[in-house]
Write an enzyme that holds these catalytic residues in place. Structure first.
Site, PDB file in Angstrom:
ATOM      1  N   SER A  34     104.922  14.530  93.042  1.00  0.00           N
ATOM      2  CA  SER A  34     104.603  15.816  92.431  1.00  0.00           C
ATOM      3  C   SER A  34     104.498  16.859  93.535  1.00  0.00           C
ATOM      4  O   SER A  34     103.738  16.684  94.493  1.00  0.00           O
ATOM      5  CB  SER A  34     103.287  15.719  91.657  1.00  0.00           C
ATOM      6  OG  SER A  34     102.963  16.952  91.060  1.00  0.00           O
TER       7      SER A  34
ATOM      8  N   LYS B  27     108.948  15.795  90.662  1.00  0.00           N
ATOM      9  CA  LYS B  27     108.328  16.727  89.714  1.00  0.00           C
ATOM     10  C   LYS B  27     107.966  17.992  90.467  1.00  0.00           C
ATOM     11  O   LYS B  27     107.267  17.939  91.485  1.00  0.00           O
ATOM     12  CB  LYS B  27     107.068  16.124  89.084  1.00  0.00           C
ATOM     13  CG  LYS B  27     106.386  17.082  88.112  1.00  0.00           C
ATOM     14  CD  LYS B  27     105.268  16.409  87.339  1.00  0.00           C
ATOM     15  CE  LYS B  27     103.937  16.507  88.031  1.00  0.00           C
ATOM     16  NZ  LYS B  27     102.822  16.042  87.158  1.00  0.00           N
TER      17      LYS B  27
ATOM     18  N   LYS C 277     106.366  21.973  90.167  1.00  0.00           N
ATOM     19  CA  LYS C 277     105.563  22.893  89.379  1.00  0.00           C
ATOM     20  C   LYS C 277     106.345  24.192  89.163  1.00  0.00           C
ATOM     21  O   LYS C 277     107.017  24.683  90.086  1.00  0.00           O
ATOM     22  CB  LYS C 277     104.242  23.195  90.086  1.00  0.00           C
ATOM     23  CG  LYS C 277     103.369  21.972  90.337  1.00  0.00           C
ATOM     24  CD  LYS C 277     102.754  21.441  89.066  1.00  0.00           C
ATOM     25  CE  LYS C 277     101.791  20.300  89.344  1.00  0.00           C
ATOM     26  NZ  LYS C 277     101.091  19.840  88.127  1.00  0.00           N
TER      27      LYS C 277
ATOM     28  N   ASP D  52     106.966  20.894  85.627  1.00  0.00           N
ATOM     29  CA  ASP D  52     105.608  20.879  85.078  1.00  0.00           C
ATOM     30  C   ASP D  52     105.076  22.305  85.056  1.00  0.00           C
ATOM     31  O   ASP D  52     104.924  22.928  86.105  1.00  0.00           O
ATOM     32  CB  ASP D  52     104.708  19.980  85.926  1.00  0.00           C
ATOM     33  CG  ASP D  52     103.298  19.864  85.364  1.00  0.00           C
ATOM     34  OD1 ASP D  52     103.044  20.388  84.267  1.00  0.00           O
ATOM     35  OD2 ASP D  52     102.453  19.229  86.020  1.00  0.00           O
TER      36      ASP D  52
ATOM     37  N   GLU E 282     106.999  19.448  81.288  1.00  0.00           N
ATOM     38  CA  GLU E 282     105.648  18.977  80.985  1.00  0.00           C
ATOM     39  C   GLU E 282     104.739  20.141  80.642  1.00  0.00           C
ATOM     40  O   GLU E 282     104.658  21.126  81.392  1.00  0.00           O
ATOM     41  CB  GLU E 282     105.093  18.209  82.191  1.00  0.00           C
ATOM     42  CG  GLU E 282     103.738  17.590  81.953  1.00  0.00           C
ATOM     43  CD  GLU E 282     103.223  16.835  83.177  1.00  0.00           C
ATOM     44  OE1 GLU E 282     102.108  16.295  83.088  1.00  0.00           O
ATOM     45  OE2 GLU E 282     103.915  16.806  84.207  1.00  0.00           O
TER      46      GLU E 282
ATOM     47  N   ASP F 197     100.684  16.734  78.217  1.00  0.00           N
ATOM     48  CA  ASP F 197      99.674  16.310  79.183  1.00  0.00           C
ATOM     49  C   ASP F 197      98.309  16.772  78.681  1.00  0.00           C
ATOM     50  O   ASP F 197      97.617  16.041  77.965  1.00  0.00           O
ATOM     51  CB  ASP F 197     100.012  16.906  80.555  1.00  0.00           C
ATOM     52  CG  ASP F 197      98.975  16.623  81.634  1.00  0.00           C
ATOM     53  OD1 ASP F 197      97.949  15.979  81.358  1.00  0.00           O
ATOM     54  OD2 ASP F 197      99.183  17.058  82.784  1.00  0.00           O
TER      55      ASP F 197
ATOM     56  N   LYS G  31      96.889  10.192  81.487  1.00  0.00           N
ATOM     57  CA  LYS G  31      95.988  10.251  82.629  1.00  0.00           C
ATOM     58  C   LYS G  31      94.676   9.597  82.221  1.00  0.00           C
ATOM     59  O   LYS G  31      94.063   9.993  81.221  1.00  0.00           O
ATOM     60  CB  LYS G  31      95.740  11.698  83.066  1.00  0.00           C
ATOM     61  CG  LYS G  31      96.957  12.364  83.689  1.00  0.00           C
ATOM     62  CD  LYS G  31      96.649  13.798  84.081  1.00  0.00           C
ATOM     63  CE  LYS G  31      97.866  14.437  84.753  1.00  0.00           C
ATOM     64  NZ  LYS G  31      97.649  15.887  85.029  1.00  0.00           N
TER      65      LYS G  31
ATOM     66  N   GLY H  70      98.723  11.900  87.559  1.00  0.00           N
ATOM     67  CA  GLY H  70      97.680  11.826  88.574  1.00  0.00           C
ATOM     68  C   GLY H  70      96.888  13.111  88.661  1.00  0.00           C
ATOM     69  O   GLY H  70      97.308  14.166  88.185  1.00  0.00           O
TER      70      GLY H  70
END
Length: 368
Positions: A136, A162, A164, A189, A214, A239, A263, A291
């Site tokens: 991530s 992944k 952001k 994400d 996400e 999420d 999660k 995570g």
């Protein structure tokens, strides 16, 4: 099994780098460690994923401490517990506060499986010997910085990237990534940074063959996500919206997503995580393990959970060395060619480094 003592420790750990998302930047990671001790002196360990500010959800390490001290620990201490599944039942009258609940529930799972002489992964029903892991990557100062980071992690063997995104840092950034890495498994994400007014912008991501986007919309939403999923080809992954088995059931019924990120802390522990996993498997919804920038204890619980057979997508459980100069467990979590080997020793399969934990501890309290 009866819990005779609980120790809550607040630690402060220096991350190797700042981690930036649409809702802020994390530099030093503060966390809570929970140690539960039974009548024979055996210990089990858990970790809270809460941050110092209520940006991911409403919980913080300060509110977790309060809920643990005043409600959760008194509920469990000196209670006879035959199986960790009972913990979530005992906590049912206490609303939400899932990360606080997960921290002590996970510690109970670790203690129980250590006492039974079995691995946590096998106790949960895990089928795998190794799990695929991704990375991530937070929002960077420049696209070139981001491309260099991706290149390094691709060469390290990570199985999925992944990144952001947020308004102003989305389509053009993904295009640049795809130009340089046309085949790397890639997902975006958004951490709830968009609304339905942004559908046309989110549609533009369809051309990049993303694994998923996400949580693009509100953190508490499953209705608008269903509308969005009908409008875009990219699979929506939920999420923050998924806090329980019931949330999952409703999201599946509405068609809000095609993938769910589980999660442990967000849903209140391993027992609820497994229930969500099983429901998703029944309905053909893929899951993966997310995570919360955990240190080694929380990371170990994630590794065990991800051994279940419907975790078919690489998770966020990178190696310890990705985040820390030194982790709080021995051995540290190690990634080899994009995989983590599931430990087969009792409990989480890693041992807390008590000396290092003591050095990092800024606050501690014992309950008996």
């Amino acid at each position: 099994m009866k819990l005779k003592e609980v120790i809550v420790r607040q630690l402060k750990m220096k991350m190797k780098f700042n981690f930036t998302t649409s809702f802020g930047t994390i530099e030093d990671k503060q966390l809570l460690l929970i140690e539960v001790i039974d009548e024979d002196g055996n210990s089990g360990w858990g970790e809270s994923g809460a941050f110092t500010e209520p940006t991911y959800n409403e919980e913080t390490i300060q509110t977790n401490w309060h809920i643990l001290e005043d409600f959760l620990i008194p509920t469990l201490i000196n209670k006879e517990i035959d199986h960790p599944n009972q913990v979530s039942e005992l906590f049912a009258p206490i609303r939400r506060n899932y990360m606080a609940k997960a921290a002590i529930e996970c510690a109970t799972w670790d203690l129980y499986t250590r006492n039974q002489g079995i691995s946590l992964a096998s106790a949960l029903g895990g089928k795998r010997e190794k799990i695929e892991v991704g990375i991530s990557i937070g929002i960077q100062d420049t696209v070139d910085d981001l491309l260099q980071i991706i290149d390094r992690h691709v060469n390290e063997g990570y199985r999925r990237m992944k990144v952001k995104i947020k308004p102003g840092w989305d389509v053009d950034v993904i295009r640049e990534i795809r130009n340089q890495f046309p085949t790397v498994p890639l997902m975006a994400d958004a951490n709830s940074a968009y609304t339905l007014d942004d559908i046309d912008q989110l549609k533009k991501l369809d051309e990049f063959d993303l694994m998923m986007i996400e949580q693009p919309l509100g953190a508490d939403d499953i209705v608008d996500h269903a509308q969005l999923q009908k409008k875009i080809a990219t699979p929506v992954c939920l999420d923050e919206s998924i806090l329980s088995y019931e949330d999952t059931r409703k999201a599946i019924k509405l068609g809000s997503c095609k993938i769910i990120n589980i999660k442990v802390g967000r849903v209140g522990g391993l027992t609820e995580s497994k229930r969500i996993h099983d429901l998703c498997k029944e309905h053909g919804i893929a899951v993966w393990c997310g995570g919360m920038l955990e240190a080694g204890i929380g990371r170990a619980h994630n590794v065990a959970l991800a051994s279940l057979d419907n975790f078919i997508l690489p998770g966020d459980t990178a190696g310890s060395s990705r985040y820390w100069e030194q982790d709080i467990i021995d051995p540290e979590v190690v990634v080899e060619n994009g995989f983590i080997t599931i430990p087969d020793g009792p409990g989480i399969g890693y041992e807390p480094n008590l000396e290092w934990i003591e050095q990092l501890t800024v606050k501690e309290k014992r309950f008996s």
